[in-house]
Motif scaffolding. Sequence first.
Motif, mmCIF file in Angstrom:
data_model
loop_
_atom_site.group_PDB
_atom_site.id
_atom_site.type_symbol
_atom_site.label_atom_id
_atom_site.label_comp_id
_atom_site.label_asym_id
_atom_site.label_seq_id
_atom_site.Cartn_x
_atom_site.Cartn_y
_atom_site.Cartn_z
ATOM 1 N N PHE A 106 0.762 -1.348 0.126
ATOM 2 C CA PHE A 106 0.064 0.149 0.028
ATOM 3 C C PHE A 106 0.833 1.313 -0.030
ATOM 4 C CE2 PHE A 106 -3.321 2.793 2.787
ATOM 5 C CZ PHE A 106 -3.688 3.271 1.816
ATOM 6 N N THR A 107 0.559 2.065 -0.983
ATOM 7 C CA THR A 107 1.658 3.344 -1.090
ATOM 8 C C THR A 107 0.709 4.459 -0.852
ATOM 9 O OG1 THR A 107 3.135 2.328 -2.772
ATOM 10 C CG2 THR A 107 3.025 4.554 -2.804
ATOM 11 N N VAL A 108 1.200 5.458 -0.288
ATOM 12 C CA VAL A 108 0.287 6.534 -0.222
ATOM 13 C C VAL A 108 1.134 7.796 -0.302
ATOM 14 C CG1 VAL A 108 -0.926 8.173 1.782
ATOM 15 C CG2 VAL A 108 -0.995 5.605 1.863
ATOM 16 N N GLY A 109 0.486 8.847 -1.026
ATOM 17 C CA GLY A 109 1.160 10.159 -1.537
ATOM 18 C C GLY A 109 0.145 11.410 -1.353
ATOM 19 N N GLY A 110 0.766 12.607 -1.413
ATOM 20 C CA GLY A 110 -0.011 13.800 -1.106
ATOM 21 C C GLY A 110 0.277 14.411 0.340
ATOM 22 N N GLY A 111 0.723 15.595 0.154
ATOM 23 C CA GLY A 111 0.929 16.249 1.457
ATOM 24 C C GLY A 111 2.021 15.798 2.214
ATOM 25 N N ILE A 112 2.993 14.998 1.597
ATOM 26 C CA ILE A 112 4.229 14.633 2.481
ATOM 27 C C ILE A 112 5.292 15.590 2.219
ATOM 28 C CG2 ILE A 112 5.763 12.696 2.834
ATOM 29 C CD1 ILE A 112 3.411 10.708 2.104
ATOM 30 N N ARG A 113 5.547 16.221 3.078
ATOM 31 C CA ARG A 113 6.731 17.318 2.869
ATOM 32 C C ARG A 113 8.062 17.083 3.805
ATOM 33 N NH1 ARG A 113 1.899 19.512 3.718
ATOM 34 N NH2 ARG A 113 0.937 20.737 2.058
ATOM 35 N N THR A 114 7.829 16.217 4.626
ATOM 36 C CA THR A 114 9.168 16.004 5.516
ATOM 37 C C THR A 114 9.100 14.733 5.722
ATOM 38 O OG1 THR A 114 7.968 16.247 7.738
ATOM 39 C CG2 THR A 114 8.896 18.324 6.919
ATOM 40 N N ALA A 115 10.229 14.025 6.676
ATOM 41 C CA ALA A 115 10.431 12.821 6.887
ATOM 42 C C ALA A 115 9.581 12.574 8.164
ATOM 43 C CB ALA A 115 12.007 12.528 7.173
ATOM 44 N N ASP A 116 9.220 13.481 8.894
ATOM 45 C CA ASP A 116 8.244 13.178 9.929
ATOM 46 C C ASP A 116 6.808 12.895 9.312
ATOM 47 O OD1 ASP A 116 10.008 13.627 11.837
ATOM 48 O OD2 ASP A 116 9.762 15.515 12.254
ATOM 49 N N ASP A 117 6.579 13.615 8.215
ATOM 50 C CA ASP A 117 5.153 13.427 7.490
ATOM 51 C C ASP A 117 5.108 12.028 7.097
ATOM 52 O OD1 ASP A 117 4.242 16.131 8.247
ATOM 53 O OD2 ASP A 117 4.964 16.744 5.821
ATOM 54 N N ALA A 118 6.268 11.523 6.648
ATOM 55 C CA ALA A 118 6.291 10.197 6.130
ATOM 56 C C ALA A 118 6.059 9.307 7.132
ATOM 57 C CB ALA A 118 7.664 10.158 5.341
ATOM 58 N N ALA A 119 6.867 9.501 8.562
ATOM 59 C CA ALA A 119 6.793 8.415 9.358
ATOM 60 C C ALA A 119 5.062 8.459 10.034
ATOM 61 C CB ALA A 119 7.452 9.146 10.553
ATOM 62 N N GLN A 120 4.430 9.398 9.974
ATOM 63 C CA GLN A 120 3.215 9.289 10.311
ATOM 64 C C GLN A 120 2.333 8.726 9.154
ATOM 65 O OE1 GLN A 120 1.039 12.946 11.561
ATOM 66 N NE2 GLN A 120 3.121 14.173 11.419
ATOM 67 N N VAL A 121 2.553 8.718 8.111
ATOM 68 C CA VAL A 121 1.973 7.768 7.111
ATOM 69 C C VAL A 121 2.260 6.357 7.122
ATOM 70 C CG1 VAL A 121 1.747 7.586 4.594
ATOM 71 C CG2 VAL A 121 1.703 9.719 5.411
ATOM 72 N N PHE A 122 3.565 6.164 7.420
ATOM 73 C CA PHE A 122 3.979 4.559 7.678
ATOM 74 C C PHE A 122 3.126 4.289 8.917
ATOM 75 C CE2 PHE A 122 7.854 5.921 5.233
ATOM 76 C CZ PHE A 122 7.673 4.882 4.099
ATOM 77 N N ASP A 123 3.291 4.920 10.019
ATOM 78 C CA ASP A 123 2.297 4.552 11.185
ATOM 79 C C ASP A 123 1.028 4.371 10.985
ATOM 80 O OD1 ASP A 123 4.894 4.808 12.658
ATOM 81 O OD2 ASP A 123 4.501 6.703 13.462
ATOM 82 N N ALA A 124 0.304 5.226 9.886
ATOM 83 C CA ALA A 124 -0.853 4.776 9.676
ATOM 84 C C ALA A 124 -1.047 3.472 9.098
ATOM 85 C CB ALA A 124 -1.709 5.963 8.913
ATOM 86 N N GLY A 125 -0.104 2.853 8.457
ATOM 87 C CA GLY A 125 -0.573 1.576 7.770
ATOM 88 C C GLY A 125 0.385 1.597 6.185
ATOM 89 N N ALA A 126 0.884 2.687 5.807
ATOM 90 C CA ALA A 126 1.263 2.546 4.506
ATOM 91 C C ALA A 126 2.746 1.812 4.323
ATOM 92 C CB ALA A 126 1.789 3.892 3.910
ATOM 93 N N ASP A 127 2.984 1.259 3.118
ATOM 94 C CA ASP A 127 4.205 0.292 3.087
ATOM 95 C C ASP A 127 5.380 1.122 2.414
ATOM 96 O OD1 ASP A 127 3.414 -2.246 3.964
ATOM 97 O OD2 ASP A 127 1.748 -2.043 2.423
#
Length: 253
Positions: free
Chosen positions: A77-98
């Motif tokens: 599962f890939t998620v994009g949109g609104g990811i501006r920092t590594a911290d943003d990415a971490a939140q998306v991974f924590d929400a379940g993205a691969d």
Amino acid sequence: MLTKRIIACLDVTAGRVVKGVQFLDLVDAGDPAELAARHAAAGADEIVLLDITATHEGRGTLLETVRRTAQRLFIPFTVGGGIRTADDAAQVFDAGADKVSINSAAIARPELIGEIGRSFGAQAVVVAIDARRTVDGAEVFINGGRKPAGRALLDWAREAEDRGAGEILLTSMDADGTRAGFDCELTALVSQAVQIPVIASGGAGTAEHFAEVFLVGKADAALAASIFHFGIADARTLKEVIAQRGIPMRLPC
């Protein structure tokens, strides 16, 4: 030869999946979690969810939508949109993205590619490129296809790879939503310019279109949206037809 992948894409705005033509005239296609589960059950190899208005609206990814969708999935599962920092990415991974997909933010600050890769691995970083043909080749666009980035397509694809991208998601803005076929020539140019996998996007309408972009466009994966959302075809049927052309596919049981 490695198996080719069929990817179902969910373009999301305000928590709903939408689909348009050349990034315009959007119509509602349904609930992200329900559609993702349906496409996965029908044989899709991966799901990509793109929050297509997050960057334009200056906000972060809709994490609750990501969380609800991830809970229904058993495939990457890939998620994009609104990811501006590594911290943003971490939140998306924590929400379940691969994996995460970055586009405008990577253009604005290319170092972001390596920052996410160092924390989560290059295989988890997809650089999405929206491109439109020009007289001299192809130009990159950002902000959901609204603004030219001032970058030539092949130059940016090579730089993204050099900075640590694990994959490139290439969308032909000219072909997007037309169901007239992928831009195989453009896809082949990028596929031959980089060593990392290239996902073709924009123009899927038939199984033959997928076969062409694998054979002629040299894509490693191909992504579609409207033909899945509106019941024109499912991944299982597409794979069976494509496999008959001698193209290696992971066929569902």
